[in-house]
Design a protein around this motif. Structure first.
Motif, PDB file in Angstrom:
ATOM      1  N   ALA A   1       0.830  -1.207   0.000  1.00 45.48           N
ATOM      2  CA  ALA A   1       0.000   0.000   0.000  1.00 45.48           C
ATOM      3  C   ALA A   1       0.868   1.262   0.000  1.00 45.48           C
ATOM      4  O   ALA A   1       0.579   2.229  -0.716  1.00 45.48           O
ATOM      5  N   LEU A   2       1.950   1.257   0.796  1.00 46.04           N
ATOM      6  CA  LEU A   2       2.844   2.405   0.831  1.00 46.04           C
ATOM      7  C   LEU A   2       3.547   2.602  -0.508  1.00 46.04           C
ATOM      8  O   LEU A   2       3.732   3.742  -0.958  1.00 46.04           O
ATOM      9  N   TYR A   3       3.939   1.504  -1.135  1.00 43.71           N
ATOM     10  CA  TYR A   3       4.598   1.601  -2.441  1.00 43.71           C
ATOM     11  C   TYR A   3       3.666   2.239  -3.475  1.00 43.71           C
ATOM     12  O   TYR A   3       4.055   3.154  -4.216  1.00 43.71           O
ATOM     13  N   ILE A   4       2.431   1.766  -3.518  1.00 41.13           N
ATOM     14  CA  ILE A   4       1.465   2.324  -4.471  1.00 41.13           C
ATOM     15  C   ILE A   4       1.203   3.797  -4.164  1.00 41.13           C
ATOM     16  O   ILE A   4       1.122   4.633  -5.066  1.00 41.13           O
ATOM     17  N   ALA A   5       1.103   4.110  -2.856  1.00 38.65           N
ATOM     18  CA  ALA A   5       0.807   5.488  -2.455  1.00 38.65           C
ATOM     19  C   ALA A   5       1.965   6.432  -2.765  1.00 38.65           C
ATOM     20  O   ALA A   5       1.749   7.585  -3.159  1.00 38.65           O
ATOM     21  N   LEU A   6       3.197   5.959  -2.597  1.00 39.98           N
ATOM     22  CA  LEU A   6       4.355   6.825  -2.804  1.00 39.98           C
ATOM     23  C   LEU A   6       4.727   6.975  -4.274  1.00 39.98           C
ATOM     24  O   LEU A   6       5.162   8.051  -4.706  1.00 39.98           O
ATOM     25  N   PHE A   7       4.587   5.892  -5.041  1.00 39.67           N
ATOM     26  CA  PHE A   7       5.157   5.892  -6.391  1.00 39.67           C
ATOM     27  C   PHE A   7       4.132   5.742  -7.520  1.00 39.67           C
ATOM     28  O   PHE A   7       4.455   6.037  -8.669  1.00 39.67           O
ATOM     29  N   LYS A   8       2.928   5.296  -7.209  1.00 40.32           N
ATOM     30  CA  LYS A   8       1.975   5.011  -8.281  1.00 40.32           C
ATOM     31  C   LYS A   8       0.719   5.873  -8.192  1.00 40.32           C
ATOM     32  O   LYS A   8       0.580   6.857  -8.901  1.00 40.32           O
ATOM     33  N   LYS A   9      -0.187   5.507  -7.289  1.00 39.26           N
ATOM     34  CA  LYS A   9      -1.495   6.162  -7.230  1.00 39.26           C
ATOM     35  C   LYS A   9      -1.880   6.472  -5.785  1.00 39.26           C
ATOM     36  O   LYS A   9      -2.622   5.710  -5.160  1.00 39.26           O
ATOM     37  N   PRO A  10      -1.374   7.582  -5.236  1.00 36.24           N
ATOM     38  CA  PRO A  10      -1.719   7.929  -3.855  1.00 36.24           C
ATOM     39  C   PRO A  10      -3.219   8.157  -3.662  1.00 36.24           C
ATOM     40  O   PRO A  10      -3.780   7.819  -2.614  1.00 36.24           O
TER      41      PRO A  10
ATOM     42  N   ASN B   1      -0.365  11.952   0.375  1.00 34.21           N
ATOM     43  CA  ASN B   1      -0.327  12.809  -0.806  1.00 34.21           C
ATOM     44  C   ASN B   1       0.876  13.752  -0.774  1.00 34.21           C
ATOM     45  O   ASN B   1       1.539  13.974  -1.798  1.00 34.21           O
ATOM     46  N   VAL B   2       1.158  14.306   0.409  1.00 34.23           N
ATOM     47  CA  VAL B   2       2.320  15.188   0.556  1.00 34.23           C
ATOM     48  C   VAL B   2       3.609  14.419   0.290  1.00 34.23           C
ATOM     49  O   VAL B   2       4.506  14.881  -0.425  1.00 34.23           O
ATOM     50  N   SER B   3       3.712  13.222   0.864  1.00 31.63           N
ATOM     51  CA  SER B   3       4.920  12.410   0.711  1.00 31.63           C
ATOM     52  C   SER B   3       5.133  12.006  -0.741  1.00 31.63           C
ATOM     53  O   SER B   3       6.265  12.028  -1.250  1.00 31.63           O
ATOM     54  N   ALA B   4       4.037  11.630  -1.414  1.00 33.21           N
ATOM     55  CA  ALA B   4       4.156  11.221  -2.813  1.00 33.21           C
ATOM     56  C   ALA B   4       4.639  12.375  -3.682  1.00 33.21           C
ATOM     57  O   ALA B   4       5.481  12.197  -4.574  1.00 33.21           O
ATOM     58  N   ALA B   5       4.120  13.569  -3.422  1.00 29.72           N
ATOM     59  CA  ALA B   5       4.512  14.734  -4.213  1.00 29.72           C
ATOM     60  C   ALA B   5       5.998  15.056  -4.059  1.00 29.72           C
ATOM     61  O   ALA B   5       6.649  15.523  -4.993  1.00 29.72           O
ATOM     62  N   ILE B   6       6.545  14.781  -2.880  1.00 32.72           N
ATOM     63  CA  ILE B   6       7.949  15.123  -2.610  1.00 32.72           C
ATOM     64  C   ILE B   6       8.898  14.008  -3.023  1.00 32.72           C
ATOM     65  O   ILE B   6       9.970  14.252  -3.600  1.00 32.72           O
ATOM     66  N   MET B   7       8.516  12.753  -2.766  1.00 32.43           N
ATOM     67  CA  MET B   7       9.459  11.641  -2.882  1.00 32.43           C
ATOM     68  C   MET B   7       9.396  10.848  -4.191  1.00 32.43           C
ATOM     69  O   MET B   7      10.362  10.180  -4.545  1.00 32.43           O
ATOM     70  N   LYS B   8       8.288  10.902  -4.917  1.00 31.66           N
ATOM     71  CA  LYS B   8       8.161   9.989  -6.064  1.00 31.66           C
ATOM     72  C   LYS B   8       9.080  10.354  -7.222  1.00 31.66           C
ATOM     73  O   LYS B   8       9.309   9.528  -8.118  1.00 31.66           O
ATOM     74  N   HIS B   9       9.613  11.569  -7.217  1.00 34.71           N
ATOM     75  CA  HIS B   9      10.497  11.988  -8.310  1.00 34.71           C
ATOM     76  C   HIS B   9      11.973  11.784  -7.976  1.00 34.71           C
ATOM     77  O   HIS B   9      12.839  12.182  -8.763  1.00 34.71           O
TER      78      HIS B   9
END
Length: 332
Positions: free
Chosen positions: A168-177, A208-216
């Motif tokens: 779930a964390l992987y999908i939220a961070l890198f795919k579809k939060p 959502n905040v974490s995904a925006a910062i870390m997925k790139h």
């Protein structure tokens, strides 16, 4: 931060150790314990390994907080504060929940702190789900969990939940939060779970905040972060190997390490602060079959707990006042 939260785990841990000594201490086996320079060296090695663990976690904090600057000293204090939180909260809560709060005193913005929190949790869980299958293939169930299988009955469902949570964390961070957030909100709309919906809404925002910062972040960034994570956990688990070194042959040391991995996963559901009481009992019972002398197991349990728990409890008490001053000086 109340003094009672610090005193309670100490009382529970010391009380449990005292009960174990009263019930399991064997005066007749006392003369069989061989103490010498080899024991001193094993304790020093255990302390060096804990230093390596602290280095790994400090390195990860510095890496995760970029482009904001976090010095080695600040990263080390952040690590000690997180360990202090883990020592004074139930194992299921841990010290990760306060990472963002602690980082704020060192000038790291709240959004970045939340991203660091979620990312470090993901990396820790990823290490566990990758490491466990390796040892499950190397050792039999009897070797890993003992002949009675009580540890297995706790380990299996906890490990399964860790796998689900990590995915779930992987999908939220890198795919579809947004997808993960929607699923969580739907689940916690059920009447029995509705009381936790407010917490899930906060988690949704954090994801959502974490995904925006870390997925790139680049692949090399995540490789270094996972290397630091692996160094920290491997060093911690090898502390037990070092302490058992005078009493267990080198060929059996991988099993000592593997049991540390299993033990840590089992202790994730401990309801007591820092696993106090339960951790001492499970460690002593779990490793008693590997050493013939019960007094040796009790002695190693005490030393292991001091190095991996009470040292950080005392260190956190020493640096906490300075952190409080820094935090109060920071703008809201």
């Amino acid at each position: 931060m109340r003094l009672l939260r610090i005193i309670i785990p100490v009382i529970i841990g010391v009380g449990a150790t005292a009960v174990m000594f009263c019930c399991e201490f064997d005066p007749d086996s006392l003369s069989d314990i061989r103490l010498g320079w080899w024991n001193v060296l094993s304790i020093l090695l255990a302390m060096i390994l804990m230093t390596c663990r602290d280095f790994g976690l400090s390195w990860r904090f510095r890496l995760m907080c970029r482009p904001q600057h976090l010095s080695w000293g600040q990263a080390y204090r952040e690590n000690l504060l997180c360990e202090f939180s883990s020592a004074t909260t139930p194992s299921s809560v841990g010290g990760s929940g306060l990472i963002a709060l602690y980082l704020k005193a060192f000038g790291i913005p709240a959004g970045k702190g939340i991203a660091v929190t979620i990312s470090t949790i993901f990396l820790d869980e990823l290490f566990f789900i990758l490491a466990c299958p390796i040892f499950l293939m190397v050792f039999s169930y009897e070797e890993l969990f003992g002949s009675t299988h009580e540890v297995l009955y706790v380990f299996a469902p906890v490990y399964f939940l860790i796998v689900i949570w990590t995915i779930a964390l992987y999908i939220a961070l890198f795919k579809k939060p947004d997808f993960v957030s929607a699923v969580l909100l739907r689940i916690f709309s059920i009447r029995l779970l509705r009381r936790w919906r407010g917490d899930i809404e906060k988690l949704e925002n954090d994801l959502n905040v974490s995904a925006a910062i870390m997925k790139h972040q680049s692949a090399s960034f995540w490789a270094k972060a996972f290397l630091a994570t692996s160094l920290a956990w491997i060093s911690r688990f090898m502390v037990a190997c070092a302490l058992f070194l005078p009493y267990i042959p080198l060929g059996v040391q991988p099993l000592v390490f593997a049991r540390q991995l299993v033990l840590w996963i089992v202790m994730m559901v401990s309801p007591t602060p820092g696993g106090s009481g339960i951790c001492e009992f499970v460690f002593s019972t779990y490793y008693s079959s590997m050493v013939n002398n019960p007094n040796v197991t009790l002695l190693i349990t005490c030393i292991w707990r001091i190095i991996t728990y009470y040292v950080y409890l005392m260190a956190g008490l020493c640096i906490l006042p300075d952190w409080v001053k820094r935090y109060k000086r920071r703008p809201a």
